[in-house]
Design a protein around this motif. Structure first.
Motif, mmCIF file in Angstrom:
data_model
loop_
_atom_site.group_PDB
_atom_site.id
_atom_site.type_symbol
_atom_site.label_atom_id
_atom_site.label_comp_id
_atom_site.label_asym_id
_atom_site.label_seq_id
_atom_site.Cartn_x
_atom_site.Cartn_y
_atom_site.Cartn_z
ATOM 1 N N GLY A 63 0.792 -1.289 -0.030
ATOM 2 C CA GLY A 63 0.090 -0.170 -0.094
ATOM 3 C C GLY A 63 0.753 1.294 0.082
ATOM 4 O O GLY A 63 1.963 1.330 -0.721
ATOM 5 N N GLY A 64 0.348 2.100 0.618
ATOM 6 C CA GLY A 64 0.994 3.558 0.645
ATOM 7 C C GLY A 64 2.418 3.574 1.255
ATOM 8 O O GLY A 64 3.100 4.204 0.713
ATOM 9 N N GLY A 65 2.628 2.687 2.064
ATOM 10 C CA GLY A 65 4.205 2.687 2.465
ATOM 11 C C GLY A 65 4.931 2.386 1.395
ATOM 12 O O GLY A 65 6.163 3.035 1.321
ATOM 13 N N LYS A 76 2.946 7.891 5.530
ATOM 14 C CA LYS A 76 2.084 8.331 6.518
ATOM 15 C C LYS A 76 1.962 7.122 7.783
ATOM 16 O O LYS A 76 2.320 7.325 8.696
ATOM 17 N N ASP A 77 1.732 5.898 7.084
ATOM 18 C CA ASP A 77 1.795 4.978 8.047
ATOM 19 C C ASP A 77 2.232 3.613 7.112
ATOM 20 O O ASP A 77 2.396 3.657 5.968
ATOM 21 N N PHE A 78 2.543 2.453 7.938
ATOM 22 C CA PHE A 78 2.961 1.248 7.232
ATOM 23 C C PHE A 78 1.878 0.035 7.322
ATOM 24 O O PHE A 78 1.400 -0.133 8.615
ATOM 25 N N LEU A 209 -13.377 9.423 -3.973
ATOM 26 C CA LEU A 209 -12.687 10.658 -3.177
ATOM 27 C C LEU A 209 -10.975 9.800 -3.115
ATOM 28 O O LEU A 209 -10.138 11.004 -2.885
ATOM 29 N N ARG A 210 -10.810 8.835 -3.099
ATOM 30 C CA ARG A 210 -9.490 8.318 -2.835
ATOM 31 C C ARG A 210 -8.704 8.729 -4.120
ATOM 32 O O ARG A 210 -7.488 9.207 -4.171
ATOM 33 N N ALA A 211 -9.307 8.798 -5.307
ATOM 34 C CA ALA A 211 -8.642 9.142 -6.602
ATOM 35 C C ALA A 211 -8.279 10.503 -6.465
ATOM 36 O O ALA A 211 -7.048 11.155 -6.761
HETATM 37 P P1 ATP Z 1 -2.265 6.985 2.935
HETATM 38 O O1 ATP Z 1 -1.983 5.912 4.021
HETATM 39 O O2 ATP Z 1 -1.122 7.772 2.380
HETATM 40 O O3 ATP Z 1 -3.542 7.603 2.985
HETATM 41 P P2 ATP Z 1 -2.769 4.261 1.461
HETATM 42 O O4 ATP Z 1 -2.592 3.968 0.145
HETATM 43 O O5 ATP Z 1 -1.811 3.861 2.331
HETATM 44 O O6 ATP Z 1 -2.583 5.888 1.639
HETATM 45 P P3 ATP Z 1 -4.701 3.253 3.407
HETATM 46 O O7 ATP Z 1 -5.968 3.905 3.406
HETATM 47 O O8 ATP Z 1 -3.728 3.474 4.359
HETATM 48 O O9 ATP Z 1 -4.236 4.119 2.075
HETATM 49 O O10 ATP Z 1 -4.869 1.984 2.929
HETATM 50 C C1 ATP Z 1 -3.931 0.968 2.632
HETATM 51 C C2 ATP Z 1 -4.131 0.139 1.258
HETATM 52 O O11 ATP Z 1 -5.355 -0.671 1.300
HETATM 53 C C3 ATP Z 1 -4.201 0.981 0.332
HETATM 54 O O12 ATP Z 1 -2.938 1.215 -0.329
HETATM 55 C C4 ATP Z 1 -5.043 0.120 -0.562
HETATM 56 O O13 ATP Z 1 -4.099 -0.895 -1.209
HETATM 57 C C5 ATP Z 1 -5.998 -0.626 -0.008
HETATM 58 N N1 ATP Z 1 -7.100 0.011 0.198
HETATM 59 C C6 ATP Z 1 -7.470 0.938 1.162
HETATM 60 N N2 ATP Z 1 -8.770 1.512 0.903
HETATM 61 C C7 ATP Z 1 -9.293 0.856 -0.057
HETATM 62 C C8 ATP Z 1 -10.587 0.703 -0.570
HETATM 63 N N3 ATP Z 1 -11.649 1.691 -0.543
HETATM 64 N N4 ATP Z 1 -10.470 -0.017 -1.904
HETATM 65 C C9 ATP Z 1 -9.658 -1.025 -2.240
HETATM 66 N N5 ATP Z 1 -8.327 -1.203 -1.500
HETATM 67 C C10 ATP Z 1 -8.128 0.041 -0.451
#
Ligand code: ATP
Ligand code: MG
Length: 454
Positions: A63-65, A76-78, A209-211
């Motif tokens: 993910g974001g990590g 932001k987090d792992f 919203l995530r987009a």
């Molecule tokens: P950030 O933490 O910087 O906001 P992130 O990508 O890590 O970004 P998180 O909300 O922490 O977002 O979610 C971790 C991971 O979980 C994402 O990278 C994605 O792979 C998956 N994920 C989160 N929300 C969804 C969703 N609504 N639908 C599908 N996968 C999701």
């Protein structure tokens, strides 16, 4: 091939059945071909990965990590994905707790840092299998109601939202594992949903919203097919629980690119489901200068490492709606003060249906608004009383934003700036000057208060 498997492949494969899209293939990028350095991964995350690996489980950073480290930023987090069950993870870490009822995840706690560990989840599409269908129900709008089936690592990757969020980092051999061409999209700075965009947005409209959030935060483009359905599907967000949308609003505006995010939300019709009353007021001609100035301020604060208070943000986002309602009530003959109170009640009442606002934030937000009426009245002891109000500082900041937005004549903000800095004698002088220049006191039909003779 069994029908269930065919369905599953059909639903997982991007755009299958409709448009021609690439078929995803697992790709491993060895350590010398990517720039993930272990020093950018938190010690806590590394500890969890190592312990899981040593205990015989597969475990990856995901993910974001991974995305942010590959981009050279600070995550932001792992998050960690593993083939260990939540109970097995929980047994391995004394400092962990199980979260969630049906789909359980594990939080491993290191002081203030929380590492989220999830078991590989599967089934990125709907199936006709009775047991699975029960665990992966969708509503009549295609909304995913439950999402709690364990799966393989590949399935786990393909159920994630964007290709750049489906990258895994293995701490054992330092490879990055890419199931959905995420590395290519990352290099081209593109946000691309995995699978058929419309289906994926219907499953979970928050992905829209995530987009926007990632586009604003990372400065990425939204790839055309991923972008295309958003405007039309935006109203689906009204089916999302208000509390989840509140969290998303905070994330949208606390990533340091609030003004850009606001523009994107407006452009894609996504502001209306989040702030319906604000959008109505803006469409009726209320200006949005204050919102823009407040978001610009917020962005500057975040750039300086300062925090942003949710109540200030909401006070600004709802200000045009409050103004419109306040004026409407006064036009109907309500006196200023009751009109304001009525308007505050109505605007908050409507807003909590869209995003909810926890009481600890709606209270201070009301106070910021109410104090806007008290800030001009400074005579006598009033300035001191106002200044000792716990929300004075936020209300003063709000006043400065209003002035900056050209909503009120400049001057009052400067007066308060000077008053706060001044010593007692200076303050008394400022107040006595007001006495002659300030607005006349209204006569009150109240018993005169006896004041001690000085
Ligand atoms: P950030 O933490 O910087 O906001 P992130 O990508 O890590 O970004 P998180 O909300 O922490 O977002 O979610 C971790 C991971 O979980 C994402 O990278 C994605 O792979 C998956 N994920 C989160 N929300 C969804 C969703 N609504 N639908 C599908 N996968 C999701
Ligand atoms: Mg994250």
């Amino acid at each position: 091939m069994p029908k269930r498997l065919v369905d599953r492949i059909r639903s997982i494969m991007p755009g299958s059945g409709k448009k021609k899209s690439p078929v995803y293939q697992r790709r491993e990028i060895p350590r010398d071909q990517h720039n993930v350095s272990r020093s950018m991964i938190s010690e806590a995350a590394k500890k969890v990965l190592h312990r899981l690996n040593k205990s015989g489980y597969e475990a990856y950073l995901v993910g974001g990590g991974v995305r942010d480290v590959l981009l050279g930023g600070k995550p932001k987090d792992f998050d960690i994905a593993t083939n260990a069950t939540p109970e097995e993870v929980h047994d391995l870490f004394r400092n962990s707790r199980l979260i969630g009822r049906r789909f359980r995840i594990v939080h491993v706690v290191f002081g203030r840092e929380i590492i989220e560990v999830t078991t590989f989840r599967g089934n990125a599409g709907q199936t006709d299998d009775a047991a699975d269908a029960d665990d992966r129900k969708t509503s009549e709008h295609g909304l995913l109601l439950r999402d709690n089936v364990y799966g393989s690592m590949e399935e786990d990757a393909l159920r994630r939202d964007f290709t750049v969020n489906a990258l895994y980092y293995c701490i054992r051999d330092f490879t990055v594992i890419d199931f959905a061409n995420g590395v290519d999209d990352l290099n081209n700075r593109q946000l691309r949903l995995i699978g058929d965009p419309e289906t994926r947005y219907r499953e979970d409209p928050v992905r829209m919203l995530r987009a926007i959030r990632f586009a604003g935060k990372l400065g990425f483009d939204i790839e055309p097919a991923t972008e295309a359905p958003i405007k039309e599907l935006a109203p689906l967000l009204t089916h999302i629980p208000a509390a989840r949308l509140f969290d998303e609003v905070l994330k949208l505006f606390s990533a340091g690119h609030g003004e850009a995010t606001y523009d994107l939300l407006t452009q894609y019709n996504l502001l209306a489901p989040l702030f319906p009353e604000t959008v109505k007021a803006l469409e009726a001609g209320e200006p949005d200068d204050l919102i823009r100035k407040a978001l610009r301020n917020t962005d500057a604060r975040i750039a300086q490492g300062k925090s942003v208070t949710p109540y200030f943000l909401f006070a600004a986002m709802l200000w045009p709606a409050l103004q419109a309602e306040w004026r409407r009530r006064q036009d109907n003959g309500d006196p200023v003060q009751p009109a304001l109170h009525g308007a505050i009640g109505k605007v908050i009442g409507r807003q909590v249906q869209a995003t909810s606002i926890p009481k600890r934030f709606s209270g201070p937000m009301k106070e910021i608004w109410e104090l806007q009426m008290r800030l001009p009245r400074r005579q006598g002891k009033r300035a001191f009383t106002t200044m000792s109000h716990p929300r004075f500082r936020a209300a003063y900041d709000f006043l400065l934003v209003r002035e900056d937005a050209g909503e009120i004549e400049p001057g009052l903000g400067k007066w308060w700036t000077e008053f706060q800095k001044g010593d007692e004698r200076h303050q008394e002088r400022m107040l006595s000057q007001l006495g002659s220049e300030g607005p006349k006191k209204r006569r009150r039909r109240r018993k005169p208060v006896k004041r001690p003779v000085q």
